[in-house]
Enzyme design. Structure first.
Site, PDB file in Angstrom:
ATOM      1  N   TYR A 170       3.975   6.059  15.289  1.00 55.16           N
ATOM      2  CA  TYR A 170       2.781   5.380  15.077  1.00 55.16           C
ATOM      3  C   TYR A 170       1.582   6.251  15.350  1.00 55.16           C
ATOM      4  O   TYR A 170       0.609   6.417  14.454  1.00 55.16           O
ATOM      5  CB  TYR A 170       2.717   4.048  15.826  1.00 55.16           C
ATOM      6  CG  TYR A 170       1.387   3.307  15.767  1.00 55.16           C
ATOM      7  CD1 TYR A 170       1.458   2.067  14.611  1.00 55.16           C
ATOM      8  CD2 TYR A 170       0.495   3.312  16.667  1.00 55.16           C
ATOM      9  CE1 TYR A 170       0.158   1.432  14.425  1.00 55.16           C
ATOM     10  CE2 TYR A 170      -0.635   2.488  16.356  1.00 55.16           C
ATOM     11  CZ  TYR A 170      -0.886   1.572  15.319  1.00 55.16           C
ATOM     12  OH  TYR A 170      -2.089   0.951  15.458  1.00 55.16           O
ATOM     13  N   THR A 184      -3.689  -9.613  17.894  1.00 53.95           N
ATOM     14  CA  THR A 184      -3.202  -9.854  16.755  1.00 53.95           C
ATOM     15  C   THR A 184      -1.670 -10.032  16.734  1.00 53.95           C
ATOM     16  O   THR A 184      -1.197  -9.426  17.667  1.00 53.95           O
ATOM     17  CB  THR A 184      -3.711  -8.826  15.632  1.00 53.95           C
ATOM     18  OG1 THR A 184      -2.835  -7.659  16.185  1.00 53.95           O
ATOM     19  CG2 THR A 184      -5.015  -8.385  15.718  1.00 53.95           C
ATOM     20  N   GLY A 219      -8.717  -0.253  20.289  1.00 47.93           N
ATOM     21  CA  GLY A 219      -7.482  -0.229  21.446  1.00 47.93           C
ATOM     22  C   GLY A 219      -6.494  -1.378  21.422  1.00 47.93           C
ATOM     23  O   GLY A 219      -5.555  -1.312  20.738  1.00 47.93           O
ATOM     24  N   VAL A 275       0.865  -1.345  -0.190  1.00 48.86           N
ATOM     25  CA  VAL A 275       0.067   0.012  -0.036  1.00 48.86           C
ATOM     26  C   VAL A 275       0.795   1.340  -0.068  1.00 48.86           C
ATOM     27  O   VAL A 275       0.293   2.341  -0.320  1.00 48.86           O
ATOM     28  CB  VAL A 275      -0.844   0.023   1.171  1.00 48.86           C
ATOM     29  CG1 VAL A 275      -1.883  -1.420   1.171  1.00 48.86           C
ATOM     30  CG2 VAL A 275      -0.356   0.161   2.585  1.00 48.86           C
ATOM     31  N   VAL A 279      -6.224  -5.185  20.482  1.00 47.80           N
ATOM     32  CA  VAL A 279      -6.718  -6.300  19.658  1.00 47.80           C
ATOM     33  C   VAL A 279      -5.814  -7.343  19.647  1.00 47.80           C
ATOM     34  O   VAL A 279      -4.428  -7.225  19.308  1.00 47.80           O
ATOM     35  CB  VAL A 279      -7.113  -5.857  18.331  1.00 47.80           C
ATOM     36  CG1 VAL A 279      -7.771  -6.818  17.605  1.00 47.80           C
ATOM     37  CG2 VAL A 279      -7.820  -4.207  18.225  1.00 47.80           C
TER      38      VAL A 279
HETATM   39  N1  NAI Z   1      -3.793  -4.961  16.919  1.00 48.34           N
HETATM   40  C1  NAI Z   1      -4.099  -3.731  17.557  1.00 48.34           C
HETATM   41  O1  NAI Z   1      -4.056  -3.643  18.763  1.00 48.34           O
HETATM   42  C2  NAI Z   1      -4.615  -2.590  16.885  1.00 48.34           C
HETATM   43  C3  NAI Z   1      -4.411  -2.529  15.387  1.00 48.34           C
HETATM   44  N2  NAI Z   1      -4.706  -1.158  14.912  1.00 48.34           N
HETATM   45  C4  NAI Z   1      -4.639  -1.150  13.245  1.00 48.34           C
HETATM   46  O2  NAI Z   1      -5.506  -2.171  12.829  1.00 48.34           O
HETATM   47  C5  NAI Z   1      -4.836  -2.463  11.423  1.00 48.34           C
HETATM   48  C6  NAI Z   1      -4.574  -3.971  11.294  1.00 48.34           C
HETATM   49  O3  NAI Z   1      -3.769  -4.389  12.544  1.00 48.34           O
HETATM   50  P1  NAI Z   1      -3.458  -5.865  12.960  1.00 48.34           P
HETATM   51  O4  NAI Z   1      -4.415  -6.801  12.185  1.00 48.34           O
HETATM   52  O5  NAI Z   1      -3.300  -5.730  14.321  1.00 48.34           O
HETATM   53  O6  NAI Z   1      -1.995  -5.973  12.357  1.00 48.34           O
HETATM   54  P2  NAI Z   1      -1.440  -7.346  11.828  1.00 48.34           P
HETATM   55  O7  NAI Z   1       0.052  -7.089  11.893  1.00 48.34           O
HETATM   56  O8  NAI Z   1      -1.734  -8.605  12.402  1.00 48.34           O
HETATM   57  O9  NAI Z   1      -1.801  -7.655  10.274  1.00 48.34           O
HETATM   58  C7  NAI Z   1      -1.485  -6.518   9.258  1.00 48.34           C
HETATM   59  C8  NAI Z   1      -1.437  -7.175   7.609  1.00 48.34           C
HETATM   60  O10 NAI Z   1      -1.182  -5.956   7.040  1.00 48.34           O
HETATM   61  C9  NAI Z   1      -0.206  -6.538   6.163  1.00 48.34           C
HETATM   62  N3  NAI Z   1       0.597  -5.517   5.415  1.00 48.34           N
HETATM   63  C10 NAI Z   1       1.541  -4.844   6.390  1.00 48.34           C
HETATM   64  N4  NAI Z   1       2.247  -4.051   5.608  1.00 48.34           N
HETATM   65  C11 NAI Z   1       1.680  -3.872   4.209  1.00 48.34           C
HETATM   66  C12 NAI Z   1       1.552  -3.137   3.209  1.00 48.34           C
HETATM   67  N5  NAI Z   1       2.537  -2.496   3.038  1.00 48.34           N
HETATM   68  N6  NAI Z   1       0.878  -3.257   2.259  1.00 48.34           N
HETATM   69  C13 NAI Z   1      -0.184  -4.562   2.267  1.00 48.34           C
HETATM   70  N7  NAI Z   1      -0.372  -5.269   3.118  1.00 48.34           N
HETATM   71  C14 NAI Z   1       0.328  -4.765   4.346  1.00 48.34           C
HETATM   72  C15 NAI Z   1       0.479  -7.671   7.016  1.00 48.34           C
HETATM   73  O11 NAI Z   1       1.100  -8.491   5.863  1.00 48.34           O
HETATM   74  C16 NAI Z   1      -0.558  -8.316   7.655  1.00 48.34           C
HETATM   75  O12 NAI Z   1      -1.224  -9.407   7.002  1.00 48.34           O
HETATM   76  C17 NAI Z   1      -3.556  -1.607  11.473  1.00 48.34           C
HETATM   77  O13 NAI Z   1      -3.679  -0.501  10.742  1.00 48.34           O
HETATM   78  C18 NAI Z   1      -3.242  -1.280  12.909  1.00 48.34           C
HETATM   79  O14 NAI Z   1      -2.538  -0.276  12.921  1.00 48.34           O
HETATM   80  C19 NAI Z   1      -5.162  -0.085  15.317  1.00 48.34           C
HETATM   81  C20 NAI Z   1      -5.500  -0.335  16.843  1.00 48.34           C
HETATM   82  C21 NAI Z   1      -5.112  -1.530  17.741  1.00 48.34           C
HETATM   83  C1  BUO Z   2      -3.537   1.537  20.302  1.00 49.87           C
HETATM   84  C2  BUO Z   2      -2.594   0.458  20.032  1.00 49.87           C
HETATM   85  O1  BUO Z   2      -1.722   0.000  20.807  1.00 49.87           O
HETATM   86  C3  BUO Z   2      -2.468   0.073  18.708  1.00 49.87           C
HETATM   87  C4  BUO Z   2      -1.633  -0.844  18.282  1.00 49.87           C
HETATM   88  O2  BUO Z   2      -2.940   0.947  17.820  1.00 49.87           O
END
Ligand code: NAI
Ligand code: BUO
Length: 258
Positions: free
Chosen positions: A154, A189, A185, A62, A187
């Protein structure tokens, strides 16, 4: 009637995979778009094994504008239209601002912020061409409403995504395109595991203690599952949310109120 078509970036695992599976179950044809071809294939295969569910995997970085536009074009060629674009892909690292590695900072901003910018640009261009309207949903974060120590880059990216989404909502409303965001908040993952592992090392504590300390701050006393988050995207993507735009919904179990 043809299925509605959704692109979900970063849907090879974590929150994105849960969104893909939720929306596939609701009748969308899903473009599982990820930088990792293997996980994208796996999620698309899982979906296709369910009765009457349709998905295809796509490789995208992306951070690369051309890649994101190519993705939209390929999906429209394959499925005939686009109805929903979820800018979910994101990365994180843990470091003080003073110690942050410049290359890591640039990569994070390129993926999280510019990736979302290109996603909005490519999706809105397609929606305008179709004349159908459409929905764009962006992954922000609790980190978009309050900065945390060790998450400077971030947090900056996520605050910016909220501002970008509000501007896009105003610009695109005349074309019946809504733009909203979700603010998870904590999650469960791989991304969150990485944050807690590094934070534990920096604080000289264990992963379990670090994770427990974070969960203790949540009013509901549990971290979110990716499926909890996918329920909110399901709502934002549905006609029930047709009159909502420029909003950001906290999904943090009551960590912060504002
Ligand atoms: N897990 C959490 O606690 C939180 C997550 N988020 C946001 O939610 C979204 C998803 O996070 P998660 O599922 O936790 O992350 P994750 O790391 O488990 O999954 C992210 C996915 O995005 C893909 N990815 C990474 N860079 C990429 C790129 N340049 N182009 C295309 N795909 C790419 C990865 O290969 C992976 O499959 C993110 O934007 C993250 O910042 C927001 C708040 C909290
Ligand atoms: C709030 C937080 O920790 C993320 C990963 O977004």
């Amino acid at each position: 009637m043809p299925k509605k078509v959704a692109i979900i970036t970063g849907s090879g695992r974590g929150i994105g995979a849960a969104i893909a599976k939720q929306l596939a179950g609701e009748g969308y044809a899903i473009a599982v778009a990820d930088i990792d071809p293997d996980t994208a294939d796996q999620v698309a295969n899982d979906i296709n094994q369910q009765d009457n569910q349709t998905a295809r995997s796509y490789v995208v970085d992306v951070a690369e504008r051309d890649d994101v536009f190519r993705l939209v074009n390929e999906v429209v060629q394959d499925f005939g239209q686009l109805d929903l674009f979820v800018n979910n892909a994101g990365i994180a690292f843990i470091a003080s601002i003073v110690d942050s590695n410049p290359e890591e900072v640039k990569r994070l901003l390129n993926v999280n912020l510019l990736g979302t910018f290109w996603g909005i640009q490519a999706a809105a261009t397609q929606f305008k061409k179709q004349g159908t309207g459409g929905k764009i949903i962006n992954a922000a974060s609790l980190a978009s409403v309050e900065g945390s120590a060790l998450q400077g880059a971030y947090s900056a990216s996520k605050f910016a995504i909220r501002g970008l989404g509000q501007s896009a909502a105003k610009e695109l409303a005349p074309d019946h395109i809504t733009v909203n965001a979700y603010d998870p908040g904590i999650v469960l993952t791989p991304l969150r595991d990485g944050i807690d592992e590094t934070t534990a090392k920096l604080k000289n504590t264990t992963f379990a203690e670090q994770r427990q300390g974070v969960v203790d701050e949540i009013s509901l006393k549990r971290a979110a599952t990716p499926e909890d988050v996918a329920q909110v995207i399901s709502f934002l993507a549905s006609p029930k949310a047709d009159y909502i735009t420029g909003q950001s919904i906290l999904i943090d179990g009551g960590m912060r109120f504002h």
